[in-house]
Each structure stands twice: as C-alpha cells, then as structure tokens.
Design a protein around this motif. Structure first.
Motif, mmCIF file in Angstrom:
data_model
loop_
_atom_site.group_PDB
_atom_site.id
_atom_site.type_symbol
_atom_site.label_atom_id
_atom_site.label_comp_id
_atom_site.label_asym_id
_atom_site.label_seq_id
_atom_site.Cartn_x
_atom_site.Cartn_y
_atom_site.Cartn_z
ATOM 1 N N LEU A 7 -14.880 -19.889 -5.990
ATOM 2 C CA LEU A 7 -14.217 -20.879 -5.141
ATOM 3 C C LEU A 7 -15.050 -21.166 -3.897
ATOM 4 O O LEU A 7 -15.270 -22.330 -3.536
ATOM 5 C CB LEU A 7 -12.824 -20.372 -4.728
ATOM 6 C CG LEU A 7 -12.089 -21.183 -3.645
ATOM 7 C CD1 LEU A 7 -11.700 -22.546 -4.174
ATOM 8 C CD2 LEU A 7 -10.883 -20.415 -3.140
ATOM 9 N N THR A 36 -17.000 -24.651 -2.919
ATOM 10 C CA THR A 36 -16.667 -25.320 -1.652
ATOM 11 C C THR A 36 -17.921 -25.560 -0.820
ATOM 12 O O THR A 36 -18.148 -26.665 -0.327
ATOM 13 C CB THR A 36 -15.639 -24.484 -0.861
ATOM 14 O OG1 THR A 36 -14.474 -24.292 -1.670
ATOM 15 C CG2 THR A 36 -15.267 -25.166 0.438
ATOM 16 N N SER A 65 -5.800 -21.650 -1.765
ATOM 17 C CA SER A 65 -6.354 -21.258 -3.063
ATOM 18 C C SER A 65 -6.456 -19.745 -3.168
ATOM 19 O O SER A 65 -6.203 -19.166 -4.225
ATOM 20 C CB SER A 65 -7.729 -21.892 -3.266
ATOM 21 O OG SER A 65 -7.629 -23.297 -3.259
#
Length: 199
Positions: free
Chosen positions: A181, A185, A160
């Motif tokens: 991100l 996560t 990513s």
C-alpha cells in the motif's frame, strides 16, 4: 495526583491492555484486570471507577504512544516509503502483534462503541502525523501536481491501514500488504503526470 498513584494507574492500564487484547472488551472483567495487574479488585477500584474507564485510559495511552512513535520514525534518514511504512507499522504492530486475528474486528467495533472519541482521536492523530510527513517530503513527492491534497492522501493511508489490520491473516502477511500500500501510494505521488481532477 501523586507520582505513586500515577504509576499505579499506568501499571493497571498496561496490564488491562493485554487482557483486552486477549479477551475483547465484553469478555474482560474487573477480576481479570485485577489478576493481570497483580492487585485486588478493591485496589483497582481505588484508581479507576470501572472497566470502561480503564479501557478509555488504555486507548488514550495507545493514541499518545502511536503518535509519538510515528513522529520518531519520520525523523529517521530512510526513504519516504520506508519512513511512511515505519510510521504506519507502529499502529499495525499494535493490532496485529497483540490482538488475536479472530478478535481484531470485534475489538475495534467494541472500542468504537465504548470509546468512539478515543478511536476518532487515534485516527485523527495518525492522519495528522502522516499528513505532516507527506508535506515535509514535498520535495520528493509531487503533491502539487496531484488532485489529492496531503491530508486526503494521509486519510486514505490511515483508513486503508484499518482495513488491513482487521483481516484475519498472520502479522507478516499484514505487513506485506501495508508495504505494498505504501509503495503504491508513494509511487503514485512521485509520478510527474498530474492526476485527473476529482469530481
């Protein structure tokens, strides 16, 4: 190799890295590298066989620097999310901070073509460091209750990041996306509800 020769090679690689970041691989010439290193072309050829060899050496140096830097960040006392962000930001800063937005995807494609094994080593090195960090934080994260192993979570984060780094956006926007991100996560890995099994 003598210390002096190793220092000259390192000097050339460092100078060349800036040239590759500004011009890409194909538009970089040995003349540009020599000028950046403040050396003559023949002097550069005394240390490297050509542009590809310098490019590969620059890539190998970056792999070592990024992995070493990521390990150092993990040792800080910050939260898991802060440490993961810091580890991944090292790689993002390399790309977003030194490569023009319009050249990012092109330079990565050239790197894969010219030195695919070095790019793979970078991805594997980053994944291994992030995986080790996730496993070390297992008391704070709920990796056991999830269907995604630490290695897979690390691979998703690193992949990513590669996508984020290739976007034509200012570095601060890319950093915001990376932070989002990482937060998503970590939030997903700290929930105590087991994730559904992967098919």
């Amino acid at each position: 190799m003598s210390e002096g020769a190793a220092a000259k090679q390192d000097h050339i690689v460092t100078a060349a890295l800036g040239v590759f970041c500004r011009h890409g691989y194909r538009r970089t010439s040995m003349d540009l590298i020599a000028r950046a290193a403040r050396m003559s072309r023949p002097a550069v050829y005394q240390y490297f066989g050509g542009k590809e060899e310098i490019f590969r050496a620059a890539g190998e140096k970056l792999v070592a620097d990024i992995v070493t830097g990521a390990r150092a960040v993990w040792g800080s006392g910050d939260s898991v999310a802060d440490r993961l962000y810091g580890m991944l930001a090292i790689k993002l800063d390399l790309v977003a901070g030194s490569v023009e937005a319009r050249l990012r995807a092109e330079l990565l494609a050239e790197a894969r073509e010219v030195a695919g094994d070095v790019v793979l080593a970078l991805e594997e090195g980053c994944t291994a460091v992030v995986e080790a960090a996730l496993e070390a934080a297992s008391d704070e994260l709920d990796l056991v209750g999830h269907a995604i192993p630490a290695h897979d979570a690390a691979a998703v984060l690193v992949a990513s990041l590669a996508g984020i780094a290739q976007q034509e956006a200012p570095p601060e926007v890319l950093h915001t996306r990376l932070r989002q991100l990482v937060d998503l996560t970590v939030r997903g890995l700290t929930s105590r509800t087991p994730a559904p099994a992967m098919p």
